[in-house]
Design a protein around this motif. Structure first.
Motif, mmCIF file in Angstrom:
data_model
loop_
_atom_site.group_PDB
_atom_site.id
_atom_site.type_symbol
_atom_site.label_atom_id
_atom_site.label_comp_id
_atom_site.label_asym_id
_atom_site.label_seq_id
_atom_site.Cartn_x
_atom_site.Cartn_y
_atom_site.Cartn_z
ATOM 1 N N UNK A 2 0.855 -1.178 0.000
ATOM 2 C CA UNK A 2 0.000 0.000 0.000
ATOM 3 C C UNK A 2 0.893 1.231 0.000
ATOM 4 N N UNK A 3 0.607 2.186 -0.868
ATOM 5 C CA UNK A 3 1.454 3.368 -0.986
ATOM 6 C C UNK A 3 0.654 4.488 -1.631
ATOM 7 N N UNK A 4 1.303 5.624 -1.832
ATOM 8 C CA UNK A 4 0.667 6.727 -2.545
ATOM 9 C C UNK A 4 1.527 7.085 -3.751
ATOM 10 N N UNK A 5 0.875 7.409 -4.837
ATOM 11 C CA UNK A 5 1.547 7.771 -6.087
ATOM 12 C C UNK A 5 1.307 9.241 -6.376
ATOM 13 N N UNK A 6 2.388 9.949 -6.729
ATOM 14 C CA UNK A 6 2.260 11.358 -7.091
ATOM 15 C C UNK A 6 1.712 11.465 -8.517
ATOM 16 N N UNK A 7 0.622 12.235 -8.684
ATOM 17 C CA UNK A 7 0.013 12.448 -9.996
ATOM 18 C C UNK A 7 0.382 13.846 -10.475
ATOM 19 N N UNK A 8 1.352 13.974 -11.369
ATOM 20 C CA UNK A 8 1.812 15.308 -11.783
ATOM 21 C C UNK A 8 0.753 16.109 -12.520
ATOM 22 N N UNK A 9 -0.176 15.421 -13.184
ATOM 23 C CA UNK A 9 -1.208 16.139 -13.937
ATOM 24 C C UNK A 9 -2.293 16.707 -13.032
ATOM 25 N N UNK A 10 -2.432 16.157 -11.823
ATOM 26 C CA UNK A 10 -3.431 16.652 -10.870
ATOM 27 C C UNK A 10 -2.797 17.386 -9.696
ATOM 28 N N UNK A 11 -1.486 17.231 -9.542
ATOM 29 C CA UNK A 11 -0.741 17.877 -8.456
ATOM 30 C C UNK A 11 -1.195 17.418 -7.078
ATOM 31 N N UNK A 12 -1.429 16.103 -6.930
ATOM 32 C CA UNK A 12 -1.689 15.556 -5.597
ATOM 33 C C UNK A 12 -1.331 14.065 -5.589
ATOM 34 N N UNK A 13 -1.226 13.514 -4.379
ATOM 35 C CA UNK A 13 -0.933 12.093 -4.210
ATOM 36 C C UNK A 13 -2.236 11.303 -4.137
ATOM 37 N N UNK A 14 -2.190 10.077 -4.619
ATOM 38 C CA UNK A 14 -3.368 9.225 -4.579
ATOM 39 C C UNK A 14 -3.014 7.893 -3.921
ATOM 40 N N UNK A 15 -3.874 7.433 -3.023
ATOM 41 C CA UNK A 15 -3.642 6.197 -2.299
ATOM 42 C C UNK A 15 -3.999 4.999 -3.176
ATOM 43 N N UNK A 16 -3.178 3.974 -3.101
ATOM 44 C CA UNK A 16 -3.452 2.768 -3.880
ATOM 45 C C UNK A 16 -2.510 1.640 -3.499
ATOM 46 N N UNK A 17 -2.429 0.647 -4.353
ATOM 47 C CA UNK A 17 -1.581 -0.515 -4.095
ATOM 48 C C UNK A 17 -0.585 -0.726 -5.230
ATOM 49 N N UNK A 18 0.660 -0.961 -4.840
ATOM 50 C CA UNK A 18 1.706 -1.314 -5.788
ATOM 51 C C UNK A 18 1.815 -2.838 -5.838
ATOM 52 N N UNK A 19 1.674 -3.389 -7.029
ATOM 53 C CA UNK A 19 1.748 -4.844 -7.223
ATOM 54 C C UNK A 19 2.991 -5.163 -8.043
ATOM 55 N N UNK A 20 3.808 -6.056 -7.526
ATOM 56 C CA UNK A 20 5.081 -6.378 -8.167
ATOM 57 C C UNK A 20 5.102 -7.835 -8.594
ATOM 58 N N UNK A 21 5.447 -8.065 -9.856
ATOM 59 C CA UNK A 21 5.636 -9.422 -10.377
ATOM 60 C C UNK A 21 7.077 -9.554 -10.850
ATOM 61 N N UNK A 74 5.070 21.508 -6.526
ATOM 62 C CA UNK A 74 4.537 20.158 -6.323
ATOM 63 C C UNK A 74 4.446 19.391 -7.635
ATOM 64 N N UNK A 75 5.511 19.455 -8.422
ATOM 65 C CA UNK A 75 5.497 18.769 -9.719
ATOM 66 C C UNK A 75 6.751 17.950 -9.871
ATOM 67 N N UNK A 76 6.576 16.653 -10.229
ATOM 68 C CA UNK A 76 7.725 15.782 -10.469
ATOM 69 C C UNK A 76 7.352 14.801 -11.563
ATOM 70 N N UNK A 77 7.610 15.185 -12.795
ATOM 71 C CA UNK A 77 7.316 14.252 -13.889
ATOM 72 C C UNK A 77 8.472 14.222 -14.854
ATOM 73 N N UNK A 78 8.629 15.237 -15.712
ATOM 74 C CA UNK A 78 9.696 15.278 -16.688
ATOM 75 C C UNK A 78 10.855 16.089 -16.128
ATOM 76 N N UNK A 79 12.067 15.760 -16.582
ATOM 77 C CA UNK A 79 13.234 16.486 -16.123
ATOM 78 C C UNK A 79 13.438 17.740 -16.949
ATOM 79 N N UNK A 80 12.910 17.758 -18.161
ATOM 80 C CA UNK A 80 13.150 18.843 -19.088
ATOM 81 C C UNK A 80 12.297 20.054 -18.731
ATOM 82 N N UNK A 81 12.940 21.150 -18.369
ATOM 83 C CA UNK A 81 12.204 22.353 -18.015
ATOM 84 C C UNK A 81 11.471 22.900 -19.233
#
Length: 232
Positions: free
Chosen positions: A14-33, A121-128
């Motif tokens: 269980x974790x939160x993911x940063x959504x750069x297009x909405x500028x907020x974190x969203x709670x959810x689940x990370x599933x790893x295979x 509060x933005x973290x998506x692309x490195x290119x300014x």
């Protein structure tokens, strides 16, 4: 997530993911295979994300706050997961599975991104430049008609059917700018709405492969389709 059938679930966090297009974190689940890191928001239609490890070029944890886990992909994107349990162990595991490290370029990019994050509060692309271009595009589209922005000289000369196709295509291009393109794109309710409205002819092959999961099957079994064609 429409992953290949050979994939088996190894871990769920269980974790939160940063959504750069909405500028907020969203709670959810990370599933790893074995070969994928996936995320689904607890409100299932809000956001889904699929990250093939073949697309990962770097994995790191930020040195500030709660040390979010940051996954760098080939598309020059930084995907930030916070509140991940035992993220140092997970970082080492993902680095090993993907063969990824943090290059000096990614380290420098991360520093730039963290400064940007603290200000906007933005973290998506490195290119300014890409960030400025995206903001200008969104601002322009919100105030002017879609066809006036992209094809002012052609709009009057197109037949209704072609005009509709062009508008669909430009809607998808705007979506790609905001949510990303390819297998690592953010899949949201807006994505679903665009699919329901119809996929334009020029993008049909690309998007059908993507949303059906065939793109991952092809990566898992390279050359298999060509073998079937030759056998037939």
């Amino acid at each position: 997530f429409r992953l290949p059938r050979s994939e088996s679930l190894q871990e769920v966090h269980e974790c939160v993911l940063w959504l750069p297009f909405s500028h907020f974190n969203i709670l959810g689940k990370m599933c790893i295979s074995e070969n994928y890191v996936c995320f689904a928001s607890l409100e299932g239609t809000q956001c889904k994300l699929i990250i093939p490890l073949r697309e990962v070029v770097g994995v790191d944890t930020s040195g500030s706050g709660n040390k979010p886990l940051i996954i760098f992909t080939k598309g020059k994107r930084a995907l930030r997961f916070s509140d991940v349990r035992d993220n140092d162990r997970l970082m080492a595991k993902l680095r090993l599975a993907s063969g990824a490290v943090v290059s000096p370029q990614h380290s420098a990019s991360r520093e730039i991104s963290e400064v940007s994050l603290s200000k906007s509060d933005s973290l998506e692309d490195y290119s300014e430049d890409q960030q400025i271009s995206l903001k200008d595009s969104i601002r322009t589209v919100s105030t002017e008609a879609l066809m006036t922005v992209f094809h002012p000289q052609d709009a009057e000369n197109l037949e209704p059917k072609m005009l509709k196709e062009k508008m669909k295509e430009q809607s998808w291009n705007i979506h790609f700018e905001e949510y990303g393109r390819g297998v690592c794109m953010f899949r949201t309710k807006k994505t679903r709405d665009l699919v329901i409205r119809g996929i334009p002819e020029n993008l049909r092959g690309e998007l059908w492969l993507l949303f059906s999961g065939a793109v991952n099957d092809m990566a898992t079994h390279p050359g298999y389709y060509n073998e079937l064609v030759e056998e037939s």
